[in-house]
Structures are given as structure tokens and as C-alpha cells.
Design a protein around this motif. Sequence first.
Motif, PDB file in Angstrom:
ATOM      1  N   ASP A  16      34.343  51.389  47.055  1.00 45.85           N
ATOM      2  CA  ASP A  16      34.067  50.607  48.257  1.00 45.85           C
ATOM      3  C   ASP A  16      34.953  49.366  48.254  1.00 45.85           C
ATOM      4  OD1 ASP A  16      32.130  49.953  50.600  1.00 45.85           O
ATOM      5  OD2 ASP A  16      32.106  48.148  49.350  1.00 45.85           O
ATOM      6  N   ALA A  17      35.733  49.175  49.311  1.00 45.42           N
ATOM      7  CA  ALA A  17      36.699  48.077  49.356  1.00 45.42           C
ATOM      8  C   ALA A  17      36.007  46.719  49.225  1.00 45.42           C
ATOM      9  CB  ALA A  17      37.509  48.135  50.646  1.00 45.42           C
ATOM     10  N   ALA A  18      34.842  46.562  49.855  1.00 43.49           N
ATOM     11  CA  ALA A  18      34.136  45.283  49.791  1.00 43.49           C
ATOM     12  C   ALA A  18      33.666  44.988  48.367  1.00 43.49           C
ATOM     13  CB  ALA A  18      32.951  45.293  50.759  1.00 43.49           C
ATOM     14  N   ARG A  19      33.175  46.019  47.669  1.00 49.10           N
ATOM     15  CA  ARG A  19      32.741  45.809  46.284  1.00 49.10           C
ATOM     16  C   ARG A  19      33.928  45.532  45.379  1.00 49.10           C
ATOM     17  NH1 ARG A  19      28.044  49.933  44.385  1.00 49.10           N
ATOM     18  NH2 ARG A  19      28.443  48.797  42.449  1.00 49.10           N
ATOM     19  N   GLU A  20      35.036  46.241  45.598  1.00 51.72           N
ATOM     20  CA  GLU A  20      36.237  45.955  44.814  1.00 51.72           C
ATOM     21  C   GLU A  20      36.656  44.505  45.016  1.00 51.72           C
ATOM     22  OE1 GLU A  20      38.314  50.401  44.723  1.00 51.72           O
ATOM     23  OE2 GLU A  20      39.308  48.735  45.740  1.00 51.72           O
ATOM     24  N   ARG A  21      36.646  44.047  46.254  1.00 56.00           N
ATOM     25  CA  ARG A  21      37.022  42.679  46.564  1.00 56.00           C
ATOM     26  C   ARG A  21      36.096  41.688  45.844  1.00 56.00           C
ATOM     27  NH1 ARG A  21      40.647  38.811  48.635  1.00 56.00           N
ATOM     28  NH2 ARG A  21      39.384  36.969  49.010  1.00 56.00           N
ATOM     29  N   ARG A  22      34.791  41.945  45.918  1.00 58.40           N
ATOM     30  CA  ARG A  22      33.843  41.014  45.312  1.00 58.40           C
ATOM     31  C   ARG A  22      34.042  40.931  43.801  1.00 58.40           C
ATOM     32  NH1 ARG A  22      29.701  43.083  47.253  1.00 58.40           N
ATOM     33  NH2 ARG A  22      28.746  44.188  45.496  1.00 58.40           N
ATOM     34  N   TYR A  23      34.228  42.077  43.143  1.00 61.17           N
ATOM     35  CA  TYR A  23      34.426  42.058  41.698  1.00 61.17           C
ATOM     36  C   TYR A  23      35.731  41.373  41.319  1.00 61.17           C
ATOM     37  CZ  TYR A  23      30.440  45.083  40.673  1.00 61.17           C
ATOM     38  OH  TYR A  23      29.181  45.601  40.522  1.00 61.17           O
ATOM     39  N   VAL A  24      36.796  41.662  42.066  1.00 58.52           N
ATOM     40  CA  VAL A  24      38.081  41.022  41.776  1.00 58.52           C
ATOM     41  C   VAL A  24      37.973  39.507  41.929  1.00 58.52           C
ATOM     42  CG1 VAL A  24      40.444  40.725  42.622  1.00 58.52           C
ATOM     43  CG2 VAL A  24      39.531  43.026  42.285  1.00 58.52           C
ATOM     44  N   GLU A  25      37.293  39.049  42.975  1.00 60.14           N
ATOM     45  CA  GLU A  25      37.099  37.609  43.183  1.00 60.14           C
ATOM     46  C   GLU A  25      36.312  36.981  42.037  1.00 60.14           C
ATOM     47  OE1 GLU A  25      35.240  37.256  47.047  1.00 60.14           O
ATOM     48  OE2 GLU A  25      37.032  36.268  47.837  1.00 60.14           O
ATOM     49  N   GLU A  26      35.222  37.638  41.651  1.00 53.06           N
ATOM     50  CA  GLU A  26      34.381  37.086  40.590  1.00 53.06           C
ATOM     51  C   GLU A  26      35.116  37.033  39.257  1.00 53.06           C
ATOM     52  OE1 GLU A  26      30.855  39.413  40.578  1.00 53.06           O
ATOM     53  OE2 GLU A  26      30.047  38.526  42.421  1.00 53.06           O
ATOM     54  N   LEU A  27      35.877  38.083  38.949  1.00 54.28           N
ATOM     55  CA  LEU A  27      36.653  38.090  37.715  1.00 54.28           C
ATOM     56  C   LEU A  27      37.716  36.994  37.742  1.00 54.28           C
ATOM     57  CD1 LEU A  27      37.053  41.964  37.328  1.00 54.28           C
ATOM     58  CD2 LEU A  27      35.722  40.481  35.817  1.00 54.28           C
ATOM     59  N   TRP A  28      38.360  36.841  38.875  1.00 60.36           N
ATOM     60  CA  TRP A  28      39.381  35.799  39.028  1.00 60.36           C
ATOM     61  C   TRP A  28      38.775  34.409  38.846  1.00 60.36           C
ATOM     62  CZ3 TRP A  28      44.497  35.101  39.258  1.00 60.36           C
ATOM     63  CH2 TRP A  28      44.992  33.919  39.811  1.00 60.36           C
ATOM     64  N   GLU A  29      37.629  34.168  39.499  1.00 58.28           N
ATOM     65  CA  GLU A  29      36.981  32.860  39.409  1.00 58.28           C
ATOM     66  C   GLU A  29      36.479  32.574  37.995  1.00 58.28           C
ATOM     67  OE1 GLU A  29      33.976  32.991  42.384  1.00 58.28           O
ATOM     68  OE2 GLU A  29      35.407  32.833  44.056  1.00 58.28           O
ATOM     69  N   ASP A  30      36.251  33.624  37.217  1.00 59.83           N
ATOM     70  CA  ASP A  30      35.804  33.444  35.837  1.00 59.83           C
ATOM     71  C   ASP A  30      36.979  33.318  34.879  1.00 59.83           C
ATOM     72  OD1 ASP A  30      33.629  33.086  34.123  1.00 59.83           O
ATOM     73  OD2 ASP A  30      33.662  35.173  33.484  1.00 59.83           O
ATOM     74  N   GLY A  31      38.176  33.214  35.421  1.00 62.31           N
ATOM     75  CA  GLY A  31      39.343  32.961  34.590  1.00 62.31           C
ATOM     76  C   GLY A  31      40.077  34.185  34.108  1.00 62.31           C
ATOM     77  N   ILE A  32      39.691  35.364  34.569  1.00 69.02           N
ATOM     78  CA  ILE A  32      40.372  36.598  34.149  1.00 69.02           C
ATOM     79  C   ILE A  32      41.570  36.832  35.049  1.00 69.02           C
ATOM     80  CG2 ILE A  32      40.141  39.107  33.947  1.00 69.02           C
ATOM     81  CD1 ILE A  32      37.211  38.587  33.178  1.00 69.02           C
ATOM     82  N   ARG A  33      42.735  36.908  34.451  1.00 68.48           N
ATOM     83  CA  ARG A  33      43.976  36.958  35.214  1.00 68.48           C
ATOM     84  C   ARG A  33      44.651  38.327  35.229  1.00 68.48           C
ATOM     85  NH1 ARG A  33      41.749  33.512  37.162  1.00 68.48           N
ATOM     86  NH2 ARG A  33      42.253  31.298  37.251  1.00 68.48           N
ATOM     87  N   SER A  34      44.100  39.303  34.510  1.00 66.38           N
ATOM     88  CA  SER A  34      44.646  40.661  34.509  1.00 66.38           C
ATOM     89  C   SER A  34      43.515  41.652  34.748  1.00 66.38           C
ATOM     90  CB  SER A  34      45.335  40.992  33.181  1.00 66.38           C
ATOM     91  OG  SER A  34      46.513  40.231  33.015  1.00 66.38           O
ATOM     92  N   ILE A  35      43.684  42.520  35.730  1.00 65.55           N
ATOM     93  CA  ILE A  35      42.646  43.489  36.089  1.00 65.55           C
ATOM     94  C   ILE A  35      43.260  44.872  36.233  1.00 65.55           C
ATOM     95  CG2 ILE A  35      40.983  44.183  37.872  1.00 65.55           C
ATOM     96  CD1 ILE A  35      40.569  41.247  38.533  1.00 65.55           C
ATOM     97  N   ILE A  36      42.593  45.866  35.658  1.00 65.45           N
ATOM     98  CA  ILE A  36      42.941  47.266  35.874  1.00 65.45           C
ATOM     99  C   ILE A  36      41.995  47.782  36.950  1.00 65.45           C
ATOM    100  CG2 ILE A  36      43.116  49.565  34.844  1.00 65.45           C
ATOM    101  CD1 ILE A  36      43.475  48.129  32.114  1.00 65.45           C
ATOM    102  N   LEU A  37      42.539  48.117  38.090  1.00 65.99           N
ATOM    103  CA  LEU A  37      41.733  48.521  39.242  1.00 65.99           C
ATOM    104  C   LEU A  37      41.916  50.013  39.492  1.00 65.99           C
ATOM    105  CD1 LEU A  37      39.930  47.675  41.645  1.00 65.99           C
ATOM    106  CD2 LEU A  37      42.030  47.205  42.933  1.00 65.99           C
ATOM    107  N   CYS A  38      40.865  50.789  39.263  1.00 73.46           N
ATOM    108  CA  CYS A  38      40.890  52.238  39.499  1.00 73.46           C
ATOM    109  C   CYS A  38      40.366  52.466  40.911  1.00 73.46           C
ATOM    110  CB  CYS A  38      40.026  52.946  38.466  1.00 73.46           C
ATOM    111  SG  CYS A  38      40.428  52.503  36.761  1.00 73.46           S
TER     112      CYS A  38
END
Length: 364
Positions: free
Chosen positions: A104-126
Motif C-alpha cells: 500500500d503506497a500510503a503505508r509505504e510512505r508512512r513507514y519511510v517517513e517514520e524511519l527517516w524521522e528516527d534518523g535512519i538514512r538507508s532503506i530497502i523498500l520491497c
Amino acid sequence: MGDRVTIQEVAAAAGVSASSVSNLLNGRTGKMVPATRERIERAIADLGYRPNRAARQLRSGRTQTLGLVVPSVGNPFWGAFAREVEVAALELGCNVLLCNSERDAARERRYVEELWEDGIRSIILCTSLPSLDHVADVIEDGLRLVTFDRPAQPNDPASVISISIDNNVGGQIATSHLLGLGHDKIAFVSGSIRSVNRAARYRGYCDAIEAAGMSVTDMPSWTGFGAEQFGDVEAAQVGRAAAHALLAPDADRPTAIVAVNDMTALGFCRGARDMGLVVGEDVSVIGFDGIILAELYDPPLTSVRQPIGEMARLAVGEAVQAGARSDGAGRSVLLRPEIVVRESTRPPHSTATSRADVPTGGSR
């Protein structure tokens, strides 16, 4: 939500220096007396302090935590991939945070935002979604994004790194295997094919059918693949429903099916058994992914296998090393799948020899 608690506030509450708190957070406690450690840990708990990952990564000069967003570990393929990613990350001294997006694009967006805000700068997105527009602004802000199971697309941001198998080739391999056994009524079974990888597998199926001088429109059809649901969680139910429709007494029964993934194939096998049919004799079934359940099922399932160990190491390596590349350029890696032949695929009755004459295992 209030302001983030600082390391200085923890130090003040514990009656120690900020450097002492930093030593505890970074595991440097060899010379720390137990009473000091207890005071710091109590202050961290009381204040609800959370270390700022971004600041720690800037100081260390390397990625300490990677984000991993998968469709759903309800599909054993994604659970196996998540484990391989964790193993590869730990070997490089990194941790992994896992999220399930259900494509789900909205859930992907929310998780990416939360990870980014928590300082995670590298994400593997399946993801396998055709567009990355929903996370484009975070990529522009500096997110190092590695997409998995999704080849690079024309409109992707230039910095995106893509790791995938050639799904079109995989679809061709699966269908050509059945054609080579003598099947000429082959159906394709899937949930929604709006995702990049599933659409490519279906195209590979069509290409193999047409290369054999036949028409896809003449093949028995399963219209369930036009549904909105992708079937990562419901894949087995999708396959079972397809079997009940395609193998009904009044249906134009296929002699074989190509399933979009192994869980859909296994669901189809269960549905065939519901109908009193024997997989490998009355209907041949081939899956895609190469999950462990494929080998354990009865009969063992022929499958197009993805090299998930190699792919996980590549994805993790790119996620970690991307930060060391000053040009910020992305790249695309496309691997070739292989077929593992087992007992679920055999010649149709009209061309079958004896059961003992048909290969039952091995890869090619």
C-alpha cells in the motif's frame, strides 16, 4: 508529543557527565562502576530518552541501522528474505528495523517517513509499485533507497538503487518448461498484477505462449488476477479459488498452470485436491520464488527460484555503501532466476510416458 529528551538532561538527572551517558549508550562501560550505570539507566527509563540515530550515524561515519519494508511476512518468501537481510546486515555491524506495507503506497510512505524521522538514512523498500512518487521528496532530502524485487523504472529518481531478478525471463522459463512437457492448455494464476514484478511474470508467460505459435486468448483464463488485492497474505486462498474455478467439471480445464508465486501455487494444489484431482497427474503446477514449503509439499512443487541470499547481500551492501559514494548515483542489478523441477509438473496424460521416466528433482 513533546520535545525530544537530550543526553544533557539524562546526565543532569543521573548526576553524571554527558560523556558518561554517551559511554553507556555506545557500550563503553568497562570502567563504569555499577552504581553509575544504574543511575544512568534509571534516568533514561524515567525520562523516556531515545538516542538520536541520525546524530550517532554522523559521528560514526557509517549506517548503524537499516530500514526494511516488505509487503508482508505472511508470505514465507518475505520472511526468508527479511532473515537473509538481517544476517547480511549483522555481518556489516548494522541492525535492521522491519515494517510490513501490504504493498500500500500510503503505508509505504508512512513507514519511510517514520524511519527517516528516527534518523535512519538507508532503506530497502520491497515495493514493486510502478511509481516511487509517494517517497520522492524523502529521496530528494537524502534518503538512500534500495528497491528490491522491482527493476529500475524510467521515472525513478537518479539515486535509487534497484536489485531484482528478471521476472520476464522467469515467466518464460516457467511456461517453457510446461510447453516442453507437452502441455498446450496452460493457465496463468495470480492476484492483482498491477505490480511491476507480477506484470513482468505475466508478460513472460505470454511471450513463451506466443513463441510456441499459440495464442494467449486460447488459453484457459483465470480472471482473478484483475482483482485489486495483491494476495501477499491471501495468496493461498487466491490459488485455491482459482483451482475451484478452472478445474470445475464444466470448465475448459487447463492441463497445467503457472502461478505468480509459490503460495498461490500451493493454494491451487490444495484446491485441486478438493476437486479430487492429483497434482502432477491430472494437472501440473509450477510456482515462483523457491520457498522452503515448495520442497516440503506433497507432491514437491516445481518452482522458479530467486537467489534471495545473494540478493539480500547485494541490497544490504548497496544500502550501506551508498553513503560512501560522493556522486549519489544509483544503479540497477538484474539477476537471472533458475527453475527447480520437482514432481508437481509432468507431461499431460495424452503424452505421458511412465511415471518413472519423468525427472522428479534437481535444478537447471
